[in-house]
Write an enzyme that holds these catalytic residues in place. Sequence first.
Site, PDB file in Angstrom:
ATOM      1  N   PHE A 112       0.551  -1.206  -0.006  1.00 32.93           N
ATOM      2  CA  PHE A 112       0.122  -0.249   0.025  1.00 32.93           C
ATOM      3  C   PHE A 112       0.437   0.951  -0.097  1.00 32.93           C
ATOM      4  O   PHE A 112       0.089   2.138  -0.933  1.00 32.93           O
ATOM      5  CB  PHE A 112      -0.722   0.245   1.310  1.00 32.93           C
ATOM      6  CG  PHE A 112      -0.479   0.535   2.074  1.00 32.93           C
ATOM      7  CD1 PHE A 112       0.355  -0.149   2.982  1.00 32.93           C
ATOM      8  CD2 PHE A 112      -0.356   1.937   3.039  1.00 32.93           C
ATOM      9  CE1 PHE A 112       0.697  -0.182   4.396  1.00 32.93           C
ATOM     10  CE2 PHE A 112       0.141   2.010   3.876  1.00 32.93           C
ATOM     11  CZ  PHE A 112       0.761   1.823   4.676  1.00 32.93           C
ATOM     12  N   LYS A 113       2.150   1.501   0.039  1.00 29.60           N
ATOM     13  CA  LYS A 113       3.078   2.020   0.321  1.00 29.60           C
ATOM     14  C   LYS A 113       2.985   3.116  -0.869  1.00 29.60           C
ATOM     15  O   LYS A 113       3.457   4.006  -0.749  1.00 29.60           O
ATOM     16  CB  LYS A 113       4.613   2.137   1.018  1.00 29.60           C
ATOM     17  CG  LYS A 113       5.003   0.932   2.109  1.00 29.60           C
ATOM     18  CD  LYS A 113       4.471   2.038   3.255  1.00 29.60           C
ATOM     19  CE  LYS A 113       4.588   1.844   4.500  1.00 29.60           C
ATOM     20  NZ  LYS A 113       4.281   0.335   5.173  1.00 29.60           N
ATOM     21  N   ASP A 114       3.000   2.070  -2.241  1.00 28.72           N
ATOM     22  CA  ASP A 114       2.958   2.497  -3.696  1.00 28.72           C
ATOM     23  C   ASP A 114       1.882   3.848  -3.557  1.00 28.72           C
ATOM     24  O   ASP A 114       2.008   5.300  -4.186  1.00 28.72           O
ATOM     25  CB  ASP A 114       2.643   1.915  -4.473  1.00 28.72           C
ATOM     26  CG  ASP A 114       3.895   1.200  -4.700  1.00 28.72           C
ATOM     27  OD1 ASP A 114       4.893   1.441  -4.031  1.00 28.72           O
ATOM     28  OD2 ASP A 114       3.775   0.136  -4.753  1.00 28.72           O
ATOM     29  N   MET A 117       3.440   6.731  -1.622  1.00 24.68           N
ATOM     30  CA  MET A 117       4.715   7.472  -2.868  1.00 24.68           C
ATOM     31  C   MET A 117       4.594   7.549  -4.169  1.00 24.68           C
ATOM     32  O   MET A 117       5.397   8.406  -4.540  1.00 24.68           O
ATOM     33  CB  MET A 117       5.965   5.683  -2.363  1.00 24.68           C
ATOM     34  CG  MET A 117       7.073   6.490  -2.143  1.00 24.68           C
ATOM     35  SD  MET A 117       7.316   6.972  -0.850  1.00 24.68           S
ATOM     36  CE  MET A 117       7.626   5.895   0.828  1.00 24.68           C
TER      37      MET A 117
END
Length: 481
Positions: A112-114, A117
Amino acid sequence: MKFLSTRGQMQPKTFSDVLLDGLGPDGGLVVPEQVPTISAEQREAWRSLSYAELAAQVIGHYATDIPEADLATLTAAAYSPEAFPTPGTVPLTPLSEQVTLVGLSEGPTLAFKDLAMQFLGQVIPYVLARSGGTLNILGATSGDTGSAAEHAFRGKPGLSVFMLSPLGRMSDVQRAQMYSIDDDNVHNLAVDGVFDDCQNLVKAISNDAAFKADHRIGAVNSINFGRISAQIVYYFWAWLRATDAVPAEERAAATVTFAIPSGNFGNIYSGHLARRMGLPIAKLILATNENNVLDEFFRTGIYTPRSRELTHATSSPSMDISKASNLERFVWDVLGPEEFVTRWTRLETEGTLDLSDHLPRFAAEFGFVSGTSTHADRVATIRSCFEASGTVVDPHTADALAVLPAYLEPGVPTLVLETAKPEKFSVTVAEALGEQSPATPAHILALLELEQHVVEIANDAEQLKAYVAEHALLTPAGAQA
Ligand SMILES: *Cc1c(COP(=O)(O)O)cnc(C)c1O
């Protein structure tokens, strides 16, 4: 919209300012001066928007210093079909009548960091271009932040990335996603320690104002408010999609509950802001693994960060965190600016913060409940979820699925945030599913074969400073002769 520091010693700043700053100059976390509220009518007007369009609207309530049209261009680039090929960007998949998976992991690094980011990968170069500066992004990762940041910033002019990761504590795929990058502007530094050591090194540099200014250091950890703002978007998106089938006249009151695998408290803090913005969220279920310092806090009101010796290496490694940076923002909301300053100091001197006098408010006012899973729970959950729904989940998502049954309420749909794809954590998935586990996709096998680039360093701020000083990018792009 202006931003303050929790510690109270920062002049109010704009979104663009805090985007490049990370921590406040007083060592505090930046928080919005006021939380904007979104009416039920406004929410309904957003129902027909694409994910990228919704992102421009939601983030636009915080990024008020960026012109609307520019923000729309930035989110369209961040959430393009190239970066997120799955239709809808964030797809919802029912697991049972009441429980639905929210697919946050369709981006380039399968976590989920994408989602946050990729937005920073657009907005930071945009802000830098306006000011004509350079930026050296310094970060710490337990696995997924690092790869998401490196994939978002690789090859971007005027920017470099220095990413600290805990030596030997990430999955093979996490390591390969980071260390296989060979762009000149990406520096992988493996620290002899755990994630909290990496995070403390970043803090040590961020607290050295002179070094930070001289070397143009910025942060993209989950303390970065730009990330928090981008994460609020998918709470609105998931609520909108979960209520598409609800009759129009009942939508305003249609509540949902979210279950969130938590480590550094960034993802769930975004949910807390979405709830404060008026989104009808019944509960925010905070799930932890054996490193359950946050579950302890939400059950007892007492927050006692733990040392590295007490941090377990678990099968949901991105949550192996015993000191949750973003919790400071929630405590600030609970106590208010004045009481915060006196009581937070006690955490620094005594190593523990006792908010048991406010404990009943955590659930009643803010909707927070919590639970802990063990390795055995996660393995059993991956198996039972697959048997019941045919869907394979990763061990972090399994953590939330394992914790949520205690909090299901009749008539309240529960949305589980899928924080990573199972391919990223195939060892635990194989342990759970045996012969039924999915074959490793060809693109992962190819990734694991690539040459890796990493420099090992000691858990020592001076050694890190020396490395950064030697490699930092100080001349703006295009300024060289
Ligand atoms: C980062 C991460 C988490 C924890 O999220 P926080 O925002 O730190 O609470 C959970 N699961 C996965 C897969 C992650 O990468």
